[in-house]
Design an enzyme around this catalytic site. Structure first.
Site, PDB file in Angstrom:
ATOM      1  N   GLU A   1     -42.217   1.707  -2.244  1.00 44.23           N
ATOM      2  CA  GLU A   1     -42.332   0.782  -1.104  1.00 44.23           C
ATOM      3  C   GLU A   1     -41.619   1.453   0.053  1.00 44.23           C
ATOM      4  O   GLU A   1     -40.390   1.517   0.084  1.00 44.23           O
ATOM      5  CB  GLU A   1     -41.654  -0.562  -1.444  1.00 44.23           C
ATOM      6  CG  GLU A   1     -42.330  -1.341  -2.560  1.00 44.23           C
ATOM      7  CD  GLU A   1     -43.660  -1.950  -2.143  1.00 44.23           C
ATOM      8  OE1 GLU A   1     -43.968  -1.969  -0.936  1.00 44.23           O
ATOM      9  OE2 GLU A   1     -44.405  -2.391  -3.031  1.00 44.23           O
TER      10      GLU A   1
ATOM     11  N   CYS B   1     -39.005  -3.631   6.895  1.00 49.76           N
ATOM     12  CA  CYS B   1     -40.132  -2.705   6.832  1.00 49.76           C
ATOM     13  C   CYS B   1     -41.392  -3.373   7.364  1.00 49.76           C
ATOM     14  O   CYS B   1     -42.307  -2.709   7.824  1.00 49.76           O
ATOM     15  CB  CYS B   1     -40.335  -2.247   5.395  1.00 49.76           C
ATOM     16  SG  CYS B   1     -40.449  -3.630   4.269  1.00 49.76           S
TER      17      CYS B   1
ATOM     18  N   GLU C   1     -40.968   4.067  13.472  1.00 48.09           N
ATOM     19  CA  GLU C   1     -40.407   2.802  12.991  1.00 48.09           C
ATOM     20  C   GLU C   1     -39.091   2.572  13.754  1.00 48.09           C
ATOM     21  O   GLU C   1     -38.158   3.377  13.639  1.00 48.09           O
ATOM     22  CB  GLU C   1     -40.150   2.916  11.482  1.00 48.09           C
ATOM     23  CG  GLU C   1     -39.788   1.608  10.830  1.00 48.09           C
ATOM     24  CD  GLU C   1     -39.611   1.747   9.314  1.00 48.09           C
ATOM     25  OE1 GLU C   1     -39.205   2.827   8.837  1.00 48.09           O
ATOM     26  OE2 GLU C   1     -39.854   0.748   8.618  1.00 48.09           O
TER      27      GLU C   1
HETATM   28  P1  NAD Z   1     -33.319   5.198   2.638  1.00 43.05           P
HETATM   29  O1  NAD Z   1     -34.572   5.870   2.215  1.00 43.05           O
HETATM   30  O2  NAD Z   1     -32.354   5.980   3.448  1.00 43.05           O
HETATM   31  O3  NAD Z   1     -32.515   4.675   1.374  1.00 43.05           O
HETATM   32  C1  NAD Z   1     -33.117   3.892   0.373  1.00 43.05           C
HETATM   33  C2  NAD Z   1     -32.358   4.097  -0.935  1.00 43.05           C
HETATM   34  O4  NAD Z   1     -32.459   5.468  -1.326  1.00 43.05           O
HETATM   35  C3  NAD Z   1     -30.865   3.806  -0.831  1.00 43.05           C
HETATM   36  O5  NAD Z   1     -30.422   3.297  -2.069  1.00 43.05           O
HETATM   37  C4  NAD Z   1     -30.276   5.176  -0.592  1.00 43.05           C
HETATM   38  O6  NAD Z   1     -28.924   5.252  -0.984  1.00 43.05           O
HETATM   39  C5  NAD Z   1     -31.169   6.030  -1.479  1.00 43.05           C
HETATM   40  N1  NAD Z   1     -31.258   7.438  -1.107  1.00 43.05           N
HETATM   41  C6  NAD Z   1     -31.021   8.015   0.092  1.00 43.05           C
HETATM   42  N2  NAD Z   1     -31.235   9.346   0.013  1.00 43.05           N
HETATM   43  C7  NAD Z   1     -31.614   9.610  -1.258  1.00 43.05           C
HETATM   44  C8  NAD Z   1     -31.991  10.787  -1.958  1.00 43.05           C
HETATM   45  N3  NAD Z   1     -32.013  11.974  -1.377  1.00 43.05           N
HETATM   46  N4  NAD Z   1     -32.332  10.683  -3.252  1.00 43.05           N
HETATM   47  C9  NAD Z   1     -32.328   9.487  -3.869  1.00 43.05           C
HETATM   48  N5  NAD Z   1     -31.985   8.324  -3.263  1.00 43.05           N
HETATM   49  C10 NAD Z   1     -31.640   8.385  -1.971  1.00 43.05           C
HETATM   50  O7  NAD Z   1     -33.789   3.875   3.370  1.00 43.05           O
HETATM   51  P2  NAD Z   1     -32.865   2.746   4.023  1.00 43.05           P
HETATM   52  O8  NAD Z   1     -32.338   3.290   5.313  1.00 43.05           O
HETATM   53  O9  NAD Z   1     -31.890   2.217   3.041  1.00 43.05           O
HETATM   54  O10 NAD Z   1     -33.925   1.585   4.278  1.00 43.05           O
HETATM   55  C11 NAD Z   1     -34.729   1.583   5.392  1.00 43.05           C
HETATM   56  C12 NAD Z   1     -36.117   2.084   5.074  1.00 43.05           C
HETATM   57  O11 NAD Z   1     -36.624   1.374   3.957  1.00 43.05           O
HETATM   58  C13 NAD Z   1     -37.089   1.824   6.192  1.00 43.05           C
HETATM   59  O12 NAD Z   1     -37.923   2.943   6.376  1.00 43.05           O
HETATM   60  C14 NAD Z   1     -37.897   0.634   5.695  1.00 43.05           C
HETATM   61  O13 NAD Z   1     -39.175   0.526   6.250  1.00 43.05           O
HETATM   62  C15 NAD Z   1     -37.919   0.882   4.247  1.00 43.05           C
HETATM   63  N6  NAD Z   1     -38.158  -0.347   3.503  1.00 43.05           N
HETATM   64  C16 NAD Z   1     -39.368  -0.521   2.919  1.00 43.05           C
HETATM   65  C17 NAD Z   1     -39.653  -1.698   2.245  1.00 43.05           C
HETATM   66  C18 NAD Z   1     -40.992  -1.903   1.593  1.00 43.05           C
HETATM   67  O14 NAD Z   1     -41.101  -2.805   0.780  1.00 43.05           O
HETATM   68  N7  NAD Z   1     -42.009  -1.113   1.878  1.00 43.05           N
HETATM   69  C19 NAD Z   1     -38.693  -2.714   2.165  1.00 43.05           C
HETATM   70  C20 NAD Z   1     -37.464  -2.510   2.771  1.00 43.05           C
HETATM   71  C21 NAD Z   1     -37.208  -1.304   3.435  1.00 43.05           C
END
Ligand code: NAD
Length: 482
Positions: free
Chosen positions: A254, A288, A384
């Site tokens: 997601e 998102c 975004e």
């Molecule tokens: P992010 O990708 O930075 O982090 C998401 C998760 O991944 C966190 O737990 C983070 O600690 C972890 N993470 C970060 N780097 C990683 C790596 N290299 N390897 C493994 N895990 C890692 O995203 P965010 O800033 O926490 O959230 C915002 C983003 O999430 C936005 O782009 C938003 O659109 C998206 N989002 C999507 C949905 C959906 O359902 N499609 C819902 C909520 C948020």
């Protein structure tokens, strides 16, 4: 310090026991003040491996429990979440900064995943049929995928966890969960509720960490992990998909969005403003599904901008605890990034038409802002935003509109407000997005298949589809001659 836990040092939950993380501790900050809310155990790769050990050991037994038993655990957790709604909402606001009204709504939404999947858990779907050539019968059944790694973002600390945990448990999977390092407290509180509801040891294991990359890589390299369900940015999702490819790990993703919000010339503008306020400002625009770019028909553009702008100027911005409509962004970096997108649009001719005031000191605030005269290819339209900024672009003919709407690699949510419902549906069908809100600004619903097209993701959460993400299909072919 926000005290929700027995001990500040025992936040890694493995095999039914709380223990200290072996990589030390890290701070969780209140985005409204920048102050430390709590210190949390930092889990290491060794803690991650211990979590997989526990999940793998618990899997055969959990997979074999009666569906009704799994269902009842989920149902009890749903009830406990509602019992503790105020406490959990305050916790979300403390670590994420979102307004209390939004945090309460998130808890209700998050709890509903437990209720929905408690109902789905007992509806096993299979098949039985005759082979076309005769002499055989085919039996179709499902099995839980196995140990599932769940990785969640900070913007919905409760709902993104329950949207994965509930179907995983309903399916009979055991789990290892890594919450976002910005917001681990809500997940830890939910874990305690699952334990109170009767969660068997090892079925859910939680590892908060600042070392997300190494921890999740270790999970994806572990032959016992059969599933990754990730919610977060497209950038990180892509990295995890590459890693998952090495062992062909079943992946649900997601990812990011860039939702268009279309307003036609015959739209009810009061309804358009109401829907736009929800679609844009829920969680301060850090969703998102947030409306990222508004396409307003030229005939109503000025009128809509005035009415929408008036509503935006009335928004109160400040700490959740003081009852404001909008809280801070998650970090100082987020404020800088949103500001850069707005500055670039202004340098391209966009104008700030309306803005709400923000507190003068402290906190990671960005003012709710309406931008008009925005070029269709400005960065604020193409990226975004993840903040409370609404860029307005005007349109006149439908083919050009649809080209602009679909000219993106993202395809999560979209919104259409139109007077003629038939036209709204025809427009919606031509938009490449997994979810379209029609005459409303909210698409999230546990009974509906949430997910994106294109680079917004793979798979769906919620609905029956959310359960299927955690199931393997198996069939038996049976000799059936006389
Ligand atoms: P992010 O990708 O930075 O982090 C998401 C998760 O991944 C966190 O737990 C983070 O600690 C972890 N993470 C970060 N780097 C990683 C790596 N290299 N390897 C493994 N895990 C890692 O995203 P965010 O800033 O926490 O959230 C915002 C983003 O999430 C936005 O782009 C938003 O659109 C998206 N989002 C999507 C949905 C959906 O359902 N499609 C819902 C909520 C948020």
């Amino acid at each position: 310090m926000f005290s929700d836990r027995d001990s500040a040092r025992a936040d890694v939950f493995v095999g039914g026991r709380w223990r200290a993380g072996s990589a030390g501790e890290f701070d969780v900050l209140d985005p409204a003040t920048g102050a430390v809310v709590s210190r949390v155990s930092d889990g290491s790769e060794a803690d991650g491996t211990a979590a997989v050990d526990a999940a793998a050991a618990a899997f055969p037994r959990w997979a074999a429990t009666a569906p009704r038993e799994r269902s009842e655990l989920l149902r009890r957790t749903f009830e406990l979440m509602l019992r503790d709604r105020e406490r959990l909402a305050a916790l979300i606001s403390a670590e994420n900064g979102k307004a209390l009204a939004d945090a309460r709504a998130e808890i209700t939404y998050a709890a509903e995943f437990f209720r929905w999947f408690s109902e789905e858990a007992v509806r096993t779907a299979g098949g039985f049929g005759a082979g076309p050539a005769g002499g055989t019968r085919t039996v179709v059944t499902h099995k839980p995928v196995g140990v599932a790694a769940l990785v969640t973002p900070w913007n919905f600390p409760a709902a993104m966890a329950t949207r994965k945990l509930a179907p995983a448990l309903a399916a009979g999977c055991t789990t290892v969960l890594k919450p976002a390092s910005e917001t681990p407290l809500t997940t830890l509180a939910l874990t305690r509720l699952l334990v109170e509801a009767g969660l068997p040891a090892g079925v859910v294991n939680v590892v908060p960490t600042k070392r997300s990359g190494p921890l999740v890589s270790a999970w994806l390299a572990d032959p016992r992990v059969r599933k990754i369900s990730f919610t977060g940015s497209t950038e990180v999702g892509r990295v995890l998909l590459r890693q998952a490819a090495d062992r062909v790990v079943n992946a649900s993703m997601e990812l990011g969005g860039n939702a268009p919000f279309v307003i036609t010339a015959d739209a009810d503008l009061d309804l358009a403003v109401e829907a736009a306020m929800v679609a844009k400002f829920r969680g301060g625009g850090q969703a998102c599904t947030a409306a990222n770019r508004f396409y307003v028909h030229a005939a109503v553009a000025a009128d809509f901008a005035d009415r929408f702008g008036a509503a935006v100027e009335k928004l109160t911005v400040g700490p959740a605890a003081d009852g404001h409509d909008i809280g801070p962004l998650i970090s100082a970096r987020a404020v800088t990034e949103v500001g850069a997108l707005v500055d670039q649009a202004i340098s391209r001719g966009a104008v700030v038409s309306h803005q709400a005031p923000v507190p003068e000191a402290g906190g990671f605030y960005y003012p709710p802002t309406v931008l008009v005269d925005v070029p269709a290819d400005a960065d604020v339209v193409r990226n975004e935003i993840f903040g409370p900024v609404a860029p307005l672009v005007t349109w006149t003919d439908e083919e050009t509109l649809l080209r602009m709407v679909n000219d993106t690699e993202m395809g999560l949510a979209a919104y259409v407000v139109a007077g003629d419902l038939g036209r709204a549906l025809r427009l919606a069908e031509r938009i490449d997005a997994g979810m379209v809100g029609i005459n409303r600004g909210l698409v999230s619903d546990p009974s509906a298949p949430f997910g994106g097209m294109k680079q917004s993701g793979l798979g769906r959460e919620g609905a029956r589809a959310g359960l299927e993400e955690f199931l393997e299909t198996q069939y038996f072919t049976v000799d059936w001659r006389d």
